[in-house]
Design a protein around this motif. Sequence first.
Motif, PDB file in Angstrom:
ATOM      1  N   ILE A 464       0.844  -1.192   0.000  1.00  0.00           N
ATOM      2  CA  ILE A 464       0.000   0.000   0.000  1.00  0.00           C
ATOM      3  C   ILE A 464       0.882   1.245   0.000  1.00  0.00           C
ATOM      4  O   ILE A 464       1.695   1.441   0.892  1.00  0.00           O
ATOM      5  N   GLY A 465       0.756   2.028  -1.008  1.00  0.00           N
ATOM      6  CA  GLY A 465       1.563   3.226  -1.136  1.00  0.00           C
ATOM      7  C   GLY A 465       2.074   3.372  -2.552  1.00  0.00           C
ATOM      8  O   GLY A 465       1.761   2.542  -3.401  1.00  0.00           O
ATOM      9  N   PRO A 466       2.858   4.400  -2.866  1.00  0.00           N
ATOM     10  CA  PRO A 466       3.287   5.465  -1.950  1.00  0.00           C
ATOM     11  C   PRO A 466       2.202   6.524  -1.735  1.00  0.00           C
ATOM     12  O   PRO A 466       1.245   6.576  -2.479  1.00  0.00           O
ATOM     13  N   PHE A 467       2.406   7.325  -0.673  1.00  0.00           N
ATOM     14  CA  PHE A 467       1.501   8.448  -0.435  1.00  0.00           C
ATOM     15  C   PHE A 467       2.292   9.607   0.178  1.00  0.00           C
ATOM     16  O   PHE A 467       3.388   9.408   0.705  1.00  0.00           O
ATOM     17  N   GLN A 468       1.749  10.784   0.084  1.00  0.00           N
ATOM     18  CA  GLN A 468       2.384  11.989   0.602  1.00  0.00           C
ATOM     19  C   GLN A 468       2.239  12.048   2.114  1.00  0.00           C
ATOM     20  O   GLN A 468       1.162  11.755   2.639  1.00  0.00           O
ATOM     21  N   CYS A 469       3.340  12.392   2.771  1.00  0.00           N
ATOM     22  CA  CYS A 469       3.271  12.458   4.216  1.00  0.00           C
ATOM     23  C   CYS A 469       4.277  13.489   4.711  1.00  0.00           C
ATOM     24  O   CYS A 469       5.422  13.497   4.268  1.00  0.00           O
ATOM     25  N   ALA A 470       3.818  14.351   5.603  1.00  0.00           N
ATOM     26  CA  ALA A 470       4.724  15.386   6.116  1.00  0.00           C
ATOM     27  C   ALA A 470       5.893  14.734   6.850  1.00  0.00           C
ATOM     28  O   ALA A 470       5.719  13.696   7.480  1.00  0.00           O
ATOM     29  N   LYS A 471       7.054  15.316   6.765  1.00  0.00           N
ATOM     30  CA  LYS A 471       8.262  14.745   7.371  1.00  0.00           C
ATOM     31  C   LYS A 471       8.071  14.470   8.856  1.00  0.00           C
ATOM     32  O   LYS A 471       7.513  15.288   9.571  1.00  0.00           O
ATOM     33  N   GLY A 472       8.493  13.298   9.285  1.00  0.00           N
ATOM     34  CA  GLY A 472       8.438  12.956  10.699  1.00  0.00           C
ATOM     35  C   GLY A 472       7.022  12.690  11.198  1.00  0.00           C
ATOM     36  O   GLY A 472       6.802  12.422  12.368  1.00  0.00           O
ATOM     37  N   ASP A 473       6.092  12.752  10.315  1.00  0.00           N
ATOM     38  CA  ASP A 473       4.705  12.574  10.713  1.00  0.00           C
ATOM     39  C   ASP A 473       4.189  11.223  10.202  1.00  0.00           C
ATOM     40  O   ASP A 473       4.835  10.586   9.378  1.00  0.00           O
ATOM     41  N   ARG A 474       3.048  10.836  10.731  1.00  0.00           N
ATOM     42  CA  ARG A 474       2.449   9.626  10.191  1.00  0.00           C
ATOM     43  C   ARG A 474       1.086   9.953   9.597  1.00  0.00           C
ATOM     44  O   ARG A 474       0.276  10.627  10.231  1.00  0.00           O
ATOM     45  N   ALA A 475       0.906   9.464   8.403  1.00  0.00           N
ATOM     46  CA  ALA A 475      -0.355   9.755   7.728  1.00  0.00           C
ATOM     47  C   ALA A 475      -1.394   8.711   8.121  1.00  0.00           C
ATOM     48  O   ALA A 475      -1.064   7.622   8.590  1.00  0.00           O
ATOM     49  N   LYS A 476      -2.632   9.093   7.899  1.00  0.00           N
ATOM     50  CA  LYS A 476      -3.736   8.207   8.240  1.00  0.00           C
ATOM     51  C   LYS A 476      -4.217   7.579   6.934  1.00  0.00           C
ATOM     52  O   LYS A 476      -4.640   8.285   6.012  1.00  0.00           O
ATOM     53  N   VAL A 477      -4.098   6.248   6.837  1.00  0.00           N
ATOM     54  CA  VAL A 477      -4.493   5.570   5.599  1.00  0.00           C
ATOM     55  C   VAL A 477      -5.589   4.560   5.912  1.00  0.00           C
ATOM     56  O   VAL A 477      -5.419   3.665   6.735  1.00  0.00           O
ATOM     57  N   LYS A 478      -6.710   4.752   5.249  1.00  0.00           N
ATOM     58  CA  LYS A 478      -7.818   3.818   5.466  1.00  0.00           C
ATOM     59  C   LYS A 478      -7.756   2.724   4.410  1.00  0.00           C
ATOM     60  O   LYS A 478      -7.738   2.994   3.208  1.00  0.00           O
ATOM     61  N   VAL A 479      -7.704   1.473   4.860  1.00  0.00           N
ATOM     62  CA  VAL A 479      -7.610   0.335   3.953  1.00  0.00           C
ATOM     63  C   VAL A 479      -8.931  -0.422   3.978  1.00  0.00           C
ATOM     64  O   VAL A 479      -9.426  -0.792   5.039  1.00  0.00           O
ATOM     65  N   LYS A 480      -9.498  -0.590   2.788  1.00  0.00           N
ATOM     66  CA  LYS A 480     -10.782  -1.302   2.698  1.00  0.00           C
ATOM     67  C   LYS A 480     -10.546  -2.736   2.277  1.00  0.00           C
ATOM     68  O   LYS A 480      -9.891  -2.999   1.272  1.00  0.00           O
ATOM     69  N   VAL A 481     -11.077  -3.664   3.046  1.00  0.00           N
ATOM     70  CA  VAL A 481     -10.965  -5.085   2.714  1.00  0.00           C
ATOM     71  C   VAL A 481     -12.357  -5.559   2.327  1.00  0.00           C
ATOM     72  O   VAL A 481     -13.342  -5.229   2.989  1.00  0.00           O
ATOM     73  N   ARG A 482     -12.415  -6.289   1.261  1.00  0.00           N
ATOM     74  CA  ARG A 482     -13.718  -6.698   0.766  1.00  0.00           C
ATOM     75  C   ARG A 482     -13.855  -8.210   0.720  1.00  0.00           C
ATOM     76  O   ARG A 482     -12.966  -8.923   0.282  1.00  0.00           O
ATOM     77  N   LEU A 483     -14.992  -8.700   1.197  1.00  0.00           N
ATOM     78  CA  LEU A 483     -15.378 -10.103   1.028  1.00  0.00           C
ATOM     79  C   LEU A 483     -16.485 -10.056  -0.005  1.00  0.00           C
ATOM     80  O   LEU A 483     -17.583  -9.590   0.284  1.00  0.00           O
ATOM     81  N   ASN A 484     -16.183 -10.467  -1.230  1.00  0.00           N
ATOM     82  CA  ASN A 484     -17.172 -10.248  -2.283  1.00  0.00           C
ATOM     83  C   ASN A 484     -18.196 -11.371  -2.359  1.00  0.00           C
ATOM     84  O   ASN A 484     -18.154 -12.340  -1.597  1.00  0.00           O
ATOM     85  N   LEU A 485     -19.114 -11.225  -3.300  1.00  0.00           N
ATOM     86  CA  LEU A 485     -20.239 -12.148  -3.438  1.00  0.00           C
ATOM     87  C   LEU A 485     -19.790 -13.591  -3.700  1.00  0.00           C
ATOM     88  O   LEU A 485     -20.502 -14.543  -3.410  1.00  0.00           O
ATOM     89  N   HIS A 486     -18.584 -13.755  -4.256  1.00  0.00           N
ATOM     90  CA  HIS A 486     -18.066 -15.104  -4.523  1.00  0.00           C
ATOM     91  C   HIS A 486     -17.407 -15.720  -3.289  1.00  0.00           C
ATOM     92  O   HIS A 486     -16.953 -16.845  -3.334  1.00  0.00           O
TER      93      HIS A 486
END
Length: 710
Positions: A464-486
């Motif tokens: 997962i990535g890359p993404f922009q993040c301020a130096k020394g900081d931690r970004a908030k990343v929401k990860v969606k997991v899907r259980l599909n119809l199959h």
Amino acid sequence: MSVVGFDFGNENCIVAVARQRGIDVVLNDESKRETPAIVCFGEKQRFIGTAGAASTMTNPKNAISQVKRLIGRKFSDPELQKDLRSVPFLVTEGPDGFPLIHARYLGESKTFTATQVLGMLFSNLKGIAEKNLNAAVVDCCIGIPVYFTDLERRSVLDAATIAGLHPLRLFHETTATALAYGIYKTDLPENDQLNVAFVDIGHSSMQVCIAGFKKGQLKILAHSYDRNLGGRDFDEVLFQHFAAKFKVEYKIDVIQNARACLRLRAACEKLKKVLSANPEAPLNIECLMEEKDVRGFIKRDEFEEISAPILERVKGPLAKALADAGLAVDNVHMVEVVGGASRIPAVVKIMTEFFGKELRRTMNATECVAKGCALQCAILSPTFKVREFQVNESFPFSIALTWEGASAENQNTTEQSTVVFPKGNLIPSFKALTFYRSGTFPVDVKYTDDSEFQGAAKISSATIGPFQCAKGDRAKVKVKVRLNLHGIVSIESATLLEEEEIEVPVTNEPAKEANKMDTDEHAEVAPPTSGEADVNMQDAKGIADGDTSGVENGLSESADKPVQMETDSKVEAPKRKVKKTNVPVVESIHGGLSRENLQKAVEKEFEMALQDRIMEETKDKKNAVEAYVYDMRNKLYDKYQEFVTEPEKDQFIATLQQVEDWLYEDGEDETKGVYISKLEELKKVGDPIEERYKEHSERGTVINQLVYCI
Ligand code: ATP
Ligand code: MG
Ligand code: K
């Protein structure tokens, strides 16, 4: 758009289609309702289904069966290894660790993946549906065993792609049976729940589900199974019994001879069926091997004695289903049994004793899975209007997400894990997890129960990535997991969330918004309680986004109600604006075909199907020449008699004779083009005769009419 259900059994396949009047099981080319799951490779073409089964005895090494057992499994899988011991064809380990099936095809040694062979079976079943519907079939619903792993499910989808099918859903076989049972019931209770256990014992496995029915809906309360308990295990017991006996009595070692093995196994299967209706049964095989005729005999009692180790296992899945459903045996109101092997009297006895009630067989035991799949397809398809009926399906496994990270308690980086879809989770579903990260990071999707998956518990890995993040900081990343119809799990997306506090004038709007189920708007994530925890676990446990999956798949919204969010987390006093940016997700599946290889397999299937078609057409053209010869000869002696001169007739008869001889000799194995021109040659002579005859008989009609007019 087509509405079709396929039941691909380990032994037999069934095709059901939806028509205006209801669901029908359709016949194959040989006018059979069941199509054997066999692909036989030949010198000129493939023989699939009934034709494949017919070629098995003469060409055992190239007749591929048990495909349902081979897909989506590693070659080293002990269960697969055990299965391979009783198949007559060669299977080796491919470079990717998956099985490769060897066969002689078009005069050469070839290898195929199990997924490819399943694609061939699907393409045959597709053809059966198309012939009956007289239309192209793409949309469908395919039945799968509930115990199919993520990889097995993906293999089924790949095989469907190879065959040009688009499954709207892979549907658990027992749930299909439950749907076929419930949707026609007009007397389902409004408030109480009718609990029905469905037991399917097929060729290689046993599945149980307990479903709760109410008016307009069914809810799966539990699924259980034994992947390795089916009719073929009883055949094997009889096979081993007689093979040992014949070794002593006739001094033959059947196991050393592929064809003798096949014949003895087939005879044992018959014997087993006879024993379902009779207390004893004989076994006679002429010329089994070394020119010896063999005779045997067994009583049902003895059969049950030697099958004791298998019979003992029948109770396990029954008890498990009951326990998982949280029901006492008295709360199971009915027991419906389906599948061929549920006819074995000893099995019936065990089930009857376990449930303490008579078993019911109101379902058509061989066709209910295909019919249930066609019904599910009809429900999902926009082209059909189906009686309102909700299917609340339950996922049979427990799935976790794992990653490297620090927990609140332990600040060293270790493997962290959280269950995203517990066993029994509704299908389909979404879950969202929020990670606090400073750069690209990996996550894995796994089964939590390692023992069941024997080293194959890992499903996929995602970066997962890359993404922009301020130096020394931690970004908030929401990860969606899907259980599909199959029932397939994937990392669906990742989003970078950047919050900005803004002033919002107080209106009624926020309250209104809070009622919307669009959780994206409200995926309010509390900052980590401990400054060190880098993943918001709360999200994973309590919040699911069930937003659009149902709609995307055309499922009625009510059928897949998402897990509800806690309402109190929705209304915020100072409104924060959240900026969302998509973060790339690269997912890699542990096993299966790459997109590129899948595309190659699609092309390869197209080529092989073309070859089959050419051979079929060649046969048709050859038959046409033969038919012409017989038909013309008869007519020359009969109604064309008056329209040819004697020498003309003699010469034509001689030509016809020559062609007939040619068909059995030099012309036995010619190309389509040669047969076409041969027919044209004959017609050049025959057509004028036919013309003269027609003219005459038409004139006759005119005269007759004139007579009438006068
Ligand atoms: P699966 O569901 O395991 O993938 P399948 O759907 O092809 O396989 P079924 O057609 O339900 O399996 O069942 C086939 C099995 O049932 C075979 O082993 C067959 O010998 C057995 N069987 C069929 N009829 C009888 C009978 N009368 N008595 C005993 N066994 C039977
Ligand atoms: Mg079956
Ligand atoms: K519909």
